[in-house]
Design a protein around this motif. Structure first.
Motif, PDB file in Angstrom:
ATOM      1  N   ALA A 107      90.975  71.368  42.202  1.00 11.20           N
ATOM      2  CA  ALA A 107      90.071  70.668  41.762  1.00 11.20           C
ATOM      3  C   ALA A 107      89.126  70.267  42.937  1.00 11.20           C
ATOM      4  O   ALA A 107      89.182  70.262  43.994  1.00 11.20           O
ATOM      5  N   TRP A 108      87.898  70.020  42.315  1.00 12.63           N
ATOM      6  CA  TRP A 108      86.362  69.389  43.322  1.00 12.63           C
ATOM      7  C   TRP A 108      85.653  68.597  42.527  1.00 12.63           C
ATOM      8  O   TRP A 108      85.760  68.331  41.225  1.00 12.63           O
ATOM      9  N   GLY A 109      84.798  68.127  43.438  1.00 15.50           N
ATOM     10  CA  GLY A 109      83.803  67.019  42.873  1.00 15.50           C
ATOM     11  C   GLY A 109      84.363  65.876  43.340  1.00 15.50           C
ATOM     12  O   GLY A 109      84.986  65.648  44.412  1.00 15.50           O
ATOM     13  N   ASN A 110      84.893  64.864  42.136  1.00 15.62           N
ATOM     14  CA  ASN A 110      85.449  63.576  42.579  1.00 15.62           C
ATOM     15  C   ASN A 110      86.982  63.821  42.703  1.00 15.62           C
ATOM     16  O   ASN A 110      87.346  64.618  42.339  1.00 15.62           O
ATOM     17  N   PRO A 111      87.712  62.886  43.319  1.00 10.73           N
ATOM     18  CA  PRO A 111      89.024  63.249  43.722  1.00 10.73           C
ATOM     19  C   PRO A 111      89.668  63.224  42.297  1.00 10.73           C
ATOM     20  O   PRO A 111      89.173  62.463  41.443  1.00 10.73           O
ATOM     21  N   PRO A 112      90.829  63.942  42.074  1.00 12.44           N
ATOM     22  CA  PRO A 112      91.740  63.796  40.755  1.00 12.44           C
ATOM     23  C   PRO A 112      92.257  62.562  40.562  1.00 12.44           C
ATOM     24  O   PRO A 112      92.377  61.737  41.664  1.00 12.44           O
TER      25      PRO A 112
END
Length: 291
Positions: A107-112
């Motif tokens: 996962a990347w971008g905002n935290p899951p």
């Protein structure tokens, strides 16, 4: 506007489980990272080298939060060989090695969401903060919001290597794969397989080639295509997608005009790599290393 959470399952990753009372001591003497320094839930990037310091496999090592085992997140096509290699050194050690069916997500971008992280063995990618998170044994209903190809593009834009795509077994040196720059090598731990060559190159600044992120105005050709400077080969293309990729290049070629398959090629150095390519001064060397 904040970036969304991108999440996908990596079908090309397999988890190898090391259990037994001697698991930490056993792995500590074989791989490049400091396994003994891991607390439960901690993770590191590491590699298994030949005695000559050449790459055999790289993987993420996470200490199980319950402190019962070590989990190695590795390329599926290397799992069997990695298990066999490690087993050769087991001797009488209390260590069991098993290939699991545990899934691996990224996962990347905002935290899951916390609900996703809490239902998996999760950790930040130890190489770069921007790389995101890795999740082992996530719940079956973990949301998939993007594709593996999107993740591949993400890691190429960051200049992060994928071992089976970017390294050659028995040929690529640890520093050429930037293991030394991305936290994959410990300079404080004791001996491990391939340490002498790896340390010598580090302290005597003998690294002549490194993987570097590159970009072109046209889709990049197949891995292994030569990269030229004024008609002279200075490296080869490794993995790529669309117009970006990684190339194994001579360290002094980064600022030159390059071509690959007759198309202009531009090196785009991230800050962590640009610093490493600056000329070293005598004060940068190991003060205990003899000339």
């Amino acid at each position: 506007m904040p970036s969304p959470t991108h999440m996908t399952r990596l079908e090309n990753r397999t988890v190898l489980k090391l259990s037994g009372a001697d698991r930490v001591r056993f792995l500590q003497g074989l791989v490049t990272a400091d396994i003994a320094a891991l607390e439960p839930g901690d993770a590191t990037w590491s590699a298994c080298l030949t005695p000559q310091g050449r790459w055999q496999a790289d993987f993420f090592v996470v200490s199980d939060p319950d402190d019962t085992c070590l989990l190695l997140d590795c390329a599926t096509e290397q799992a069997e060989n990695l298990k066999t290699t490690l087993q050769r050194f087991r001797l009488r050690s209390d260590v069991q090695l098993d290939i699991t069916a545990l899934p691996v997500h990224v996962a990347w971008g905002n935290p899951p969401p916390d609900s996703v992280l809490e239902n998996a063995i999760s950790f930040r990618d130890p190489r770069l903060e921007e790389a995101g998170w890795r999740l082992i044994d996530a719940a079956p209903d973990t949301p998939i919001t993007t594709t593996e190809q999107d993740y591949n593009l993400h890691r190429l834009m960051l200049g992060l290597p994928d071992g089976v795509q970017d390294c050659e077994v028995g040929r690529t040196l640890a520093a050429e794969a930037n293991l030394d720059l991305l936290g994959g090598v410990s300079w404080k731990k004791g001996c491990y397989m391939g340490q002498e060559i790896t340390a010598r190159m580090h302290y005597r600044t003998l690294v002549k080639r490194r993987l570097m992120p590159v970009a072109a105005t046209s889709p990049l050709p197949a891995p292994g295509t030569p990269v030229l400077c004024d008609g002279v080969e200075v490296g080869t293309l490794r993995s790529s997608q669309d117009h970006i990729g990684l190339a194994l290049l001579k360290t002094d070629a980064a600022n030159n005009q390059l071509t690959c398959a007759a198309h202009p090629l531009v090196v785009r150095l991230p800050a962590w790599l640009e610093t490493a390519l600056k000329p070293q001064t005598p004060s940068d060397s190991n003060p205990t290393e003899k000339s």
